[in-house]
Design a protein around this motif. Structure first.
Motif, PDB file in Angstrom:
ATOM      1  N   THR A  77       0.829  -1.212   0.000  1.00 44.03           N
ATOM      2  CA  THR A  77       0.000   0.000   0.000  1.00 44.03           C
ATOM      3  C   THR A  77       0.861   1.258   0.000  1.00 44.03           C
ATOM      4  OG1 THR A  77      -1.820  -1.090   1.152  1.00 44.03           O
ATOM      5  CG2 THR A  77      -1.710   1.306   1.313  1.00 44.03           C
ATOM      6  N   LEU A  78       1.907   1.273   0.824  1.00 44.83           N
ATOM      7  CA  LEU A  78       2.769   2.448   0.951  1.00 44.83           C
ATOM      8  C   LEU A  78       3.863   2.489  -0.102  1.00 44.83           C
ATOM      9  CD1 LEU A  78       3.056   2.464   4.841  1.00 44.83           C
ATOM     10  CD2 LEU A  78       1.614   3.925   3.408  1.00 44.83           C
ATOM     11  N   GLN A  79       3.867   1.481  -0.989  1.00 43.29           N
ATOM     12  CA  GLN A  79       4.803   1.430  -2.114  1.00 43.29           C
ATOM     13  C   GLN A  79       6.255   1.575  -1.645  1.00 43.29           C
ATOM     14  OE1 GLN A  79       3.516   4.150  -5.206  1.00 43.29           O
ATOM     15  NE2 GLN A  79       1.387   3.465  -5.081  1.00 43.29           N
ATOM     16  N   LEU A  80       6.598   0.765  -0.642  1.00 43.59           N
ATOM     17  CA  LEU A  80       7.938   0.823  -0.074  1.00 43.59           C
ATOM     18  C   LEU A  80       8.969   0.224  -1.026  1.00 43.59           C
ATOM     19  CD1 LEU A  80       7.267  -0.241   3.638  1.00 43.59           C
ATOM     20  CD2 LEU A  80       7.168   2.040   2.605  1.00 43.59           C
ATOM     21  N   THR A  81      10.158   0.771  -0.988  1.00 42.47           N
ATOM     22  CA  THR A  81      11.278   0.185  -1.724  1.00 42.47           C
ATOM     23  C   THR A  81      11.721  -1.088  -1.010  1.00 42.47           C
ATOM     24  OG1 THR A  81      12.978   1.353  -0.459  1.00 42.47           O
ATOM     25  CG2 THR A  81      12.024   2.514  -2.366  1.00 42.47           C
ATOM     26  N   PRO A  82      12.522  -1.949  -1.646  1.00 44.75           N
ATOM     27  CA  PRO A  82      13.018  -3.147  -0.953  1.00 44.75           C
ATOM     28  C   PRO A  82      13.723  -2.829   0.362  1.00 44.75           C
ATOM     29  CG  PRO A  82      13.417  -3.349  -3.301  1.00 44.75           C
ATOM     30  CD  PRO A  82      12.891  -1.949  -3.087  1.00 44.75           C
ATOM     31  N   ALA A  83      14.511  -1.749   0.381  1.00 45.03           N
ATOM     32  CA  ALA A  83      15.212  -1.381   1.615  1.00 45.03           C
ATOM     33  C   ALA A  83      14.217  -0.922   2.682  1.00 45.03           C
ATOM     34  CB  ALA A  83      16.226  -0.280   1.332  1.00 45.03           C
ATOM     35  N   GLU A  84      13.195  -0.170   2.263  1.00 44.10           N
ATOM     36  CA  GLU A  84      12.184   0.296   3.217  1.00 44.10           C
ATOM     37  C   GLU A  84      11.354  -0.873   3.736  1.00 44.10           C
ATOM     38  OE1 GLU A  84      11.390   4.829   1.502  1.00 44.10           O
ATOM     39  OE2 GLU A  84      10.267   3.118   0.690  1.00 44.10           O
ATOM     40  N   ARG A  85      11.061  -1.825   2.873  1.00 43.13           N
ATOM     41  CA  ARG A  85      10.311  -3.014   3.301  1.00 43.13           C
ATOM     42  C   ARG A  85      11.102  -3.783   4.359  1.00 43.13           C
ATOM     43  NH1 ARG A  85      10.810  -8.224   1.110  1.00 43.13           N
ATOM     44  NH2 ARG A  85       9.083  -9.638   1.613  1.00 43.13           N
ATOM     45  N   ARG A 236      52.099 -28.650  -4.539  1.00 46.90           N
ATOM     46  CA  ARG A 236      51.424 -28.411  -3.254  1.00 46.90           C
ATOM     47  C   ARG A 236      51.247 -26.907  -3.014  1.00 46.90           C
ATOM     48  NH1 ARG A 236      51.084 -31.107   1.896  1.00 46.90           N
ATOM     49  NH2 ARG A 236      50.093 -29.630   3.330  1.00 46.90           N
ATOM     50  N   ILE A 237      50.010 -26.529  -2.639  1.00 46.36           N
ATOM     51  CA  ILE A 237      49.707 -25.156  -2.240  1.00 46.36           C
ATOM     52  C   ILE A 237      48.816 -25.205  -0.997  1.00 46.36           C
ATOM     53  CG2 ILE A 237      48.940 -22.868  -2.984  1.00 46.36           C
ATOM     54  CD1 ILE A 237      48.756 -23.881  -5.831  1.00 46.36           C
ATOM     55  N   ASP A 238      49.232 -24.512   0.042  1.00 45.14           N
ATOM     56  CA  ASP A 238      48.409 -24.356   1.236  1.00 45.14           C
ATOM     57  C   ASP A 238      47.835 -22.939   1.237  1.00 45.14           C
ATOM     58  OD1 ASP A 238      49.075 -26.906   1.991  1.00 45.14           O
ATOM     59  OD2 ASP A 238      50.687 -26.276   3.326  1.00 45.14           O
ATOM     60  N   ILE A 239      46.524 -22.846   1.404  1.00 42.52           N
ATOM     61  CA  ILE A 239      45.849 -21.549   1.276  1.00 42.52           C
ATOM     62  C   ILE A 239      44.861 -21.366   2.422  1.00 42.52           C
ATOM     63  CG2 ILE A 239      44.610 -20.023  -0.288  1.00 42.52           C
ATOM     64  CD1 ILE A 239      45.195 -21.897  -2.562  1.00 42.52           C
ATOM     65  N   ASN A 240      44.932 -20.200   3.070  1.00 41.69           N
ATOM     66  CA  ASN A 240      43.916 -19.809   4.043  1.00 41.69           C
ATOM     67  C   ASN A 240      42.755 -19.158   3.302  1.00 41.69           C
ATOM     68  OD1 ASN A 240      45.450 -20.586   6.321  1.00 41.69           O
ATOM     69  ND2 ASN A 240      46.597 -18.677   6.234  1.00 41.69           N
ATOM     70  N   TYR A 241      41.549 -19.466   3.730  1.00 47.88           N
ATOM     71  CA  TYR A 241      40.416 -18.846   3.049  1.00 47.88           C
ATOM     72  C   TYR A 241      39.424 -18.273   4.051  1.00 47.88           C
ATOM     73  CZ  TYR A 241      36.850 -22.464   3.940  1.00 47.88           C
ATOM     74  OH  TYR A 241      35.939 -23.301   4.527  1.00 47.88           O
ATOM     75  N   THR A 242      38.708 -17.240   3.589  1.00 43.20           N
ATOM     76  CA  THR A 242      37.676 -16.629   4.408  1.00 43.20           C
ATOM     77  C   THR A 242      36.536 -16.184   3.507  1.00 43.20           C
ATOM     78  OG1 THR A 242      37.258 -15.017   6.193  1.00 43.20           O
ATOM     79  CG2 THR A 242      38.572 -14.264   4.302  1.00 43.20           C
ATOM     80  N   LYS A 243      35.404 -15.868   4.108  1.00 45.77           N
ATOM     81  CA  LYS A 243      34.210 -15.474   3.355  1.00 45.77           C
ATOM     82  C   LYS A 243      33.686 -14.174   3.925  1.00 45.77           C
ATOM     83  CE  LYS A 243      30.452 -18.006   3.759  1.00 45.77           C
ATOM     84  NZ  LYS A 243      29.480 -19.092   3.584  1.00 45.77           N
ATOM     85  N   LEU A 244      33.402 -13.208   3.038  1.00 45.50           N
ATOM     86  CA  LEU A 244      32.968 -11.883   3.448  1.00 45.50           C
ATOM     87  C   LEU A 244      31.586 -11.582   2.869  1.00 45.50           C
ATOM     88  CD1 LEU A 244      36.322 -10.032   2.648  1.00 45.50           C
ATOM     89  CD2 LEU A 244      35.627 -10.996   4.842  1.00 45.50           C
ATOM     90  N   ALA A 245      30.719 -10.988   3.681  1.00 45.50           N
ATOM     91  CA  ALA A 245      29.381 -10.625   3.224  1.00 45.50           C
ATOM     92  C   ALA A 245      29.439  -9.398   2.327  1.00 45.50           C
ATOM     93  CB  ALA A 245      28.467 -10.357   4.417  1.00 45.50           C
ATOM     94  N   VAL A 246      28.573  -9.377   1.318  1.00 41.16           N
ATOM     95  CA  VAL A 246      28.441  -8.223   0.431  1.00 41.16           C
ATOM     96  C   VAL A 246      27.265  -7.400   0.940  1.00 41.16           C
ATOM     97  CG1 VAL A 246      28.039  -7.449  -1.940  1.00 41.16           C
ATOM     98  CG2 VAL A 246      29.382  -9.531  -1.508  1.00 41.16           C
ATOM     99  N   THR A 247      27.550  -6.227   1.461  1.00 41.32           N
ATOM    100  CA  THR A 247      26.526  -5.441   2.156  1.00 41.32           C
ATOM    101  C   THR A 247      25.373  -5.053   1.244  1.00 41.32           C
ATOM    102  OG1 THR A 247      28.216  -4.548   3.632  1.00 41.32           O
ATOM    103  CG2 THR A 247      26.122  -3.381   3.551  1.00 41.32           C
ATOM    104  N   GLU A 248      25.660  -4.665   0.010  1.00 42.92           N
ATOM    105  CA  GLU A 248      24.586  -4.174  -0.850  1.00 42.92           C
ATOM    106  C   GLU A 248      23.702  -5.293  -1.390  1.00 42.92           C
ATOM    107  OE1 GLU A 248      25.569  -2.604  -4.770  1.00 42.92           O
ATOM    108  OE2 GLU A 248      27.603  -3.318  -4.449  1.00 42.92           O
ATOM    109  N   ASP A 249      24.159  -6.537  -1.293  1.00 42.78           N
ATOM    110  CA  ASP A 249      23.349  -7.677  -1.710  1.00 42.78           C
ATOM    111  C   ASP A 249      23.646  -8.827  -0.754  1.00 42.78           C
ATOM    112  OD1 ASP A 249      22.067  -9.829  -2.842  1.00 42.78           O
ATOM    113  OD2 ASP A 249      22.674  -9.385  -4.888  1.00 42.78           O
ATOM    114  N   VAL A 250      22.777  -9.005   0.234  1.00 49.36           N
ATOM    115  CA  VAL A 250      23.043  -9.972   1.296  1.00 49.36           C
ATOM    116  C   VAL A 250      23.013 -11.413   0.800  1.00 49.36           C
ATOM    117  CG1 VAL A 250      22.220  -8.446   3.115  1.00 49.36           C
ATOM    118  CG2 VAL A 250      20.599  -9.968   1.963  1.00 49.36           C
ATOM    119  N   THR A 251      22.558 -11.637  -0.445  1.00 49.60           N
ATOM    120  CA  THR A 251      22.570 -13.002  -0.984  1.00 49.60           C
ATOM    121  C   THR A 251      23.930 -13.382  -1.548  1.00 49.60           C
ATOM    122  OG1 THR A 251      21.904 -12.394  -3.248  1.00 49.60           O
ATOM    123  CG2 THR A 251      20.144 -12.703  -1.628  1.00 49.60           C
TER     124      THR A 251
END
Length: 282
Positions: A77-85, A236-251
């Motif tokens: 009804t209020l026609q909210l944007t995705p961020a507003e929703r 042989r390669i040993d690698i440390n890995y990590t995962k970071l969230a993308v703020t503008e697209d949480v998926t």
């Protein structure tokens, strides 16, 4: 129970969006005879399918229960944007259901970052662990990505259907179990997602190893760790890995691999310097 402060924020947010929405935008007549800007409370209530009294209480920050169905109706009804929703649901203390995993475009700046990380392997994934973007280092580490169809350019699919992955990962059994546990924990947040369901069904049919591990219901929280590779071209390669969230697209998440030692860094440099992407092994 929603706190008083949050109820006041919710009331103010609804009032601000109601007052900023022109009657014409929802098919109502405007005109100078209106004493308040935007929509009236009774108009929002009628358009949203709730009583005027109930909606008035909501804007008065009364301690009342708000269902997700009503929040969705108010959002429309209020026609909210995705961020507003999302903000509306957060103020009402009603977490949004997880969005279906889709191959959404990767932001050009994020894609440029992935490329800049060479010679350190990096890629971007969605909740189904589809590879949305990757750099040359990652392509040469895993091999044979560019020519794959979209549905097979997926970390879990590659792990369980490509024979060469068993040779590439020094402890494939442990790695596969841990990664599948992380994947299942993520998939459990949105069990009805059609992409994830299709991926799991395809893997159950294509990989007995996946079927066996999946039936054990592995669950594991993500944690940064070290992966051990035995690459056919650089050893042989040993690698440390990590995962970071993308703020503008949480998926989306950015996954980055960094060398453990200087020798590992040199191996990654040699991997990136290969003239062409490494073909799939096995």
């Amino acid at each position: 129970m929603v706190s008083m402060m949050r109820r006041k924020e919710l009331a103010g947010f609804l009032r601000s969006r109601r007052e900023s929405l022109a009657p014409e935008a929802v098919g109502l007549a405007g005109g100078s005879r209106r004493r308040t800007p935007g929509l009236r409370r009774e108009e929002v209530a009628q358009l949203s399918g709730v009583s005027v009294t109930w909606y008035t209480w909501l804007e008065q920050a009364r301690d009342i229960t708000v269902s997700r169905q009503v929040l969705e109706s108010l959002s429309r009804t209020l026609q909210l944007t995705p961020a507003e929703r999302s903000h509306l649901f957060a103020l009402a203390d009603a977490p949004l259901p997880a969005e279906p995993a889709r191959r959404m475009p990767v932001n050009p700046t994020l894609r440029a970052l992935v490329d800049t990380l060479d010679p350190n392997p990096a890629h971007v994934i969605n909740p189904s662990w589809d590879l949305l973007a990757y750099n040359r280092a990652y392509a040469n580490l895993v091999g044979g990505l560019d020519d794959l169809p979209d549905e097979e350019r997926n970390s879990i699919w590659l792990l369980f259907t490509r024979p060469g992955m068993r040779a590439l990962l020094l402890d494939w059994q442990r790695e596969a179990r841990d990664i599948l546990g992380q994947f299942r924990a993520a998939a459990g947040k949105n069990p009805d997602d059609p992409r994830t369901t299709a991926l799991v069904d395809a893997l159950l049919a294509a990989s007995p190893a996946f079927a066996s591990m999946w039936s054990a219901h592995p669950i594991k929280a993500f944690a940064s760790a070290t992966k051990h590779f035995n690459h056919p071209h650089v050893g042989r390669i040993d690698i440390n890995y990590t995962k970071l969230a993308v703020t503008e697209d949480v998926t989306q998440h950015l996954v980055v691999f960094l060398p453990v030692t200087r020798d590992d860094a040199k191996s990654l440099e040699r991997l990136t310097e290969l003239d062409r992407p490494v073909p799939a092994q096995g």
